[in-house]
Design a protein around this motif. Structure first.
Motif, short mmCIF file in Angstrom:
data_model
loop_
_atom_site.label_atom_id
_atom_site.label_comp_id
_atom_site.label_asym_id
_atom_site.label_seq_id
_atom_site.Cartn_x
_atom_site.Cartn_y
_atom_site.Cartn_z
N SER B 204 0.82 -1.20 0.00
CA SER B 204 0.00 0.00 0.00
C SER B 204 0.87 1.26 0.00
O SER B 204 0.58 2.23 -0.70
CB SER B 204 -0.99 -0.08 1.17
OG SER B 204 -0.92 1.01 2.00
N PRO B 225 -4.80 -7.47 -1.75
CA PRO B 225 -5.63 -6.47 -2.42
C PRO B 225 -5.34 -5.03 -1.97
O PRO B 225 -6.02 -4.11 -2.41
CB PRO B 225 -7.06 -6.87 -2.01
CG PRO B 225 -6.90 -7.63 -0.75
CD PRO B 225 -5.54 -8.23 -0.73
N ALA B 226 -4.30 -4.84 -1.15
CA ALA B 226 -4.03 -3.50 -0.62
C ALA B 226 -3.80 -2.44 -1.71
O ALA B 226 -4.33 -1.34 -1.60
CB ALA B 226 -2.85 -3.56 0.36
N GLN B 229 -7.03 -1.22 -3.10
CA GLN B 229 -7.80 -0.45 -2.14
C GLN B 229 -7.29 0.99 -2.08
O GLN B 229 -8.08 1.93 -1.99
CB GLN B 229 -7.67 -1.11 -0.77
CG GLN B 229 -8.77 -0.67 0.16
CD GLN B 229 -8.71 -1.40 1.47
OE1 GLN B 229 -7.65 -1.82 1.90
NE2 GLN B 229 -9.85 -1.54 2.11
N ASN B 233 -9.30 4.51 -2.97
CA ASN B 233 -9.38 5.69 -2.10
C ASN B 233 -8.77 6.93 -2.73
O ASN B 233 -9.18 8.05 -2.42
CB ASN B 233 -8.66 5.42 -0.77
CG ASN B 233 -9.43 4.42 0.07
OD1 ASN B 233 -10.63 4.28 -0.07
ND2 ASN B 233 -8.73 3.68 0.91
N ARG B 234 -7.77 6.74 -3.59
CA ARG B 234 -7.09 7.89 -4.17
C ARG B 234 -7.68 8.29 -5.52
O ARG B 234 -7.17 9.18 -6.19
CB ARG B 234 -5.60 7.62 -4.33
CG ARG B 234 -4.89 7.39 -3.00
CD ARG B 234 -4.68 8.66 -2.20
NE ARG B 234 -3.61 9.46 -2.74
CZ ARG B 234 -2.35 9.40 -2.33
NH1 ARG B 234 -1.98 8.60 -1.37
NH2 ARG B 234 -1.43 10.17 -2.87
N TYR B 248 -12.90 -5.05 -2.80
CA TYR B 248 -12.03 -4.05 -2.19
C TYR B 248 -12.01 -2.74 -2.98
O TYR B 248 -11.56 -1.73 -2.48
CB TYR B 248 -10.59 -4.58 -2.09
CG TYR B 248 -10.46 -5.72 -1.12
CD1 TYR B 248 -10.38 -5.47 0.24
CD2 TYR B 248 -10.45 -7.03 -1.57
CE1 TYR B 248 -10.27 -6.51 1.14
CE2 TYR B 248 -10.34 -8.08 -0.67
CZ TYR B 248 -10.25 -7.82 0.68
OH TYR B 248 -10.15 -8.84 1.56
#
Lengths: 308, 359
Positions: B204, B225-226, B229, B233-234, B248
């Motif tokens: 991440s 899956p980080a 994710q 979010n970004r 995710y």
């Protein structure tokens, strides 16, 4: 470019926070003379509990509280075994880590594949939008501010408060502390429980804010880095903060320099740096005369059996 | 039908007892085939190991009482894996799948000691009379997602989170970049090595760093899956790796490359039952159904989708190749002239990047 730098620094802060939280807890434990190698296991217990409770109840606050409780429950097990039953601390700590990995996988099996919203970021209208300083100082979530406040709190507690001094006395010379009437075992229980609470909180930060998801073994060795960090910081809270940001900073710098082609150092060498520093510090400490000056608690890892 | 869920530790601890109890039924019901699986990660990783475990479950569903499967998860590559493989071999398993590159030498070593047991090693290159090697042409999937990235990236820069610099991973980076450049000749791929197959936190961080440096397409050759994710979010896009990771990143996942081992595992178990099992070295792709493309996400543009489908169909029917000339390396030297495509040998030993890869 400025933007990239600010964003990079924010990433450093969030990479450092789980290390800082867990290491602060372990610092207090070690200052009381107990070595708990189970940080990784307690963090995982906190991470899975925090995530499961947040998903089930929808309340991240409750999740964080339960994560701390889960860390404490793990720490209590460690306390019973090592403080009351006098089991070997190193072996019990390792067992606690392995136990934590297994238990968290079992508990978390039903929560793989669920995604949640990360913890909300502090957002003060008009202030967070100030360039550079705004996002850097006012754009984080509550746990990051808590980690810095806790560093100050722990530093004050150990240095200035009476219970803190008793705790240090117990860690430096358990026999003397016992002979003037302090309950060594009780003090150590308190310290161990605090260590569990902080590790649980660090775990909750991982599963609720850093990477808001649960997957098995998601700490990926951060508990061990936290342990190294305590030694690196020679058992002082503010140095733990510095060390955590340094460790986090090197990790992120390493990743960023790869993407940007800044300098031509193999990434593996960069990832090694924090550990090389830790080994250096350890070597210096074991060299002898420096030991006392460098703060290692004299009774670290030694079981205490009160003479009757 | 029963499945034994062991972690490595309990497995090793209880293995001497298991050797006795598991060994017994063979004498009575010799027709039951025992199949062992050795996994490098946890079955709950939602990626690589999860995919193999779905294959194991497909074997159970297909053969029911005729098979007994065992799996050992979280096995570290190296000496630990050798112990685990030997335990499986000595406890009466007829067929053992070892599903990570680093299990190669331990598998070969144990196979010599158990000539009657059949072994199947994923992603390696060493075979023996009782050791087969199987692998999937993941790079074909990378060509499809590269095409999408070329169409949809606004910055023309993709971020690639990579694990270890082995040919398999290098091949994926190159296939992705070449496909994107067919659409946008100036396309660049920034690669960050995290030196781990599985470290959600580090993956991440690497993703955030890449996005900070201008990447608006995220793809990965690591197992968690980080990264997706973070992409979600970004506000950038990404692709699932080894499993559908839509849960995710419901917006960000444009599609995912899926590994489907089920058919292969079923065929090999069947071969052991029939007595027709032979050592082989196979490299299956989209044509054989070992590599699949997940349903497209809602944010994908029509043009990108059509182009991706064209590549997918072309590679499946053999009219297109992920490594078709002309191909230049990072220094601009021609590695493959126009009109040719790379041979399997050249691909399997790839240790150079194509132009446009920044690493």
């Amino acid at each position: 470019m400025n933007d990239a730098l600010v964003l990079g620094l924010i990433t450093v802060v969030s990479a450092a926070t789980p290390l800082l939280l867990a290491a602060l807890g372990e610092l207090v434990v070690e200052r009381s003379g107990v070595l708990n190698l189970g940080v990784e296991g307690m963090m995982l217990a906190g991470a899975v509990t925090g995530f499961a409770v947040t998903v089930t109840t929808g309340s991240a606050t409750l999740g964080i509280i339960c994560a701390m409780a889960a860390g404490m429950a793990m720490a209590f097990t460690f306390g019973v075994l090592t403080l009351s039953l006098m089991a070997n601390q190193v072996a019990t700590g390792l067992a606690l880590t392995i136990f934590g990995i297994g238990l968290s996988s079992l508990v978390g099996a039903g929560f793989v594949g669920i995604a949640i919203e990360p913890l909300p970021k502090l957002n003060i209208p008009g202030i967070t939008t100030i360039p550079v300083i705004g996002p850097l100082l006012f754009g984080h979530d509550i746990l990051i501010y808590a980690s810095i406040a806790l560093t100050g709190g722990v530093a004050w507690f150990l240095k200035r408060s009476r219970p803190g001094m008793i705790l240090r006395a117990v860690g430096e010379s358990d026999e003397s502390a016992h002979s003037i009437g302090y309950d060594v075992i009780r003090v150590r229980y308190m310290a161990v429980l605090f260590g569990g609470l902080m590790a649980g909180l660090a775990g909750a930060f991982l599963s609720l804010s850093y990477t808001p998801l649960w997957i098995e073994n998601m700490t990926a060795g951060r508990g061990w880095i936290a342990l190294a960090l305590v030694v690196f910081a020679t058992w002082r809270p503010w140095r733990v903060l510095f060390g955590a940001y340094l460790f986090g900073g090197v990790t992120i710098l390493q990743l960023a320099s790869q993407a940007a082609d800044w300098f031509d150092v193999p990434s593996q060498v960069m990832s090694m740096l924090p550990y090389v520093a830790t080994i250096l510090v350890l070597t210096i400490i074991s060299a002898g005369p420096w030991r006392t000056r460098l703060n290692a608690p004299a009774c670290l890892g030694k079981p205490f059996r009160p003479a009757s | 039908m029963s499945d034994f869920n062991f972690t490595r530790r309990t497995f090793l601890a209880g293995s001497s007892a298991a050797a006795v109890t598991l060994g017994a039924p063979l004498a009575f019901g010799a027709e039951q085939v025992k199949v062992g699986f050795v996994y490098v990660g946890p079955v709950g990783d939602h990626g690589w190991t999860h995919g193999h475990d779905l294959g194991r479950k497909a074997v159970e569903a297909k053969f029911g009482d005729k098979v007994k499967t065992t799996f050992v998860e979280n096995v570290a590559e190296g000496p630990d894996s050798e112990r685990v493989i030997r335990q499986l071999a000595s406890s009466g398993h007829n067929l053992i799948f070892t599903t990570s590159f680093g299990f190669m030498n331990p598998t070969i070593k144990v196979a010599k000691q158990f000539p009657k047991v059949k072994f199947e090693h994923a992603t390696g290159y060493k075979t023996a009379p009782n050791v087969s090697v199987y692998n999937a042409r993941f790079h074909q999937g990378r060509a499809v997602i590269g095409t999408i990235a070329g169409h949809m990236s606004k910055s023309g820069v993709a971020g690639y989170i990579a694990s270890f610099p082995i040919p398999e991973v290098v091949m994926g980076i190159n296939a992705f970049t070449l496909a994107a450049q067919k659409v946008n000749p100036d396309f660049k791929t920034k690669v960050v090595w995290v030196n781990s197959w599985y470290d959600p936190g580090k993956e991440s961080d690497a993703t955030k760093t890449l996005i900070d440096q201008g990447a608006d397409m995220i793809t990965q050759h690591t197992d968690s899956p980080a990264p997706l994710q973070v992409a979600e979010n970004r506000g950038v896009w990404g692709f699932g790796q080894a499993s559908d990771m839509k849960a995710y990143a419901p917006r960000a996942q444009l599609t995912a490359i899926l590994d489907d081992w089920s058919e292969y595992y079923i065929n090999r178990v069947q071969a052991v039952m029939d007595g027709s099992w032979k050592s082989q070295n196979i490299w299956y792709g989209m044509k054989e159904g070992m590599v699949k493309i997940a349903p497209y996400g809602s944010e994908i543009t029509d043009a990108a989708k059509a182009a991706a489908e064209k590549v997918r169909k072309g590679i499946t029917d053999g009219s297109m190749h992920a490594f078709a000339g002309p191909i230049k390396n990072q220094e601009g030297k021609e590695m493959l002239p126009a009109g040719q495509s790379l041979t399997d040998d050249k691909m399997a030993t790839m240790d150079w990047y194509v132009q446009g890869v920044q690493s």
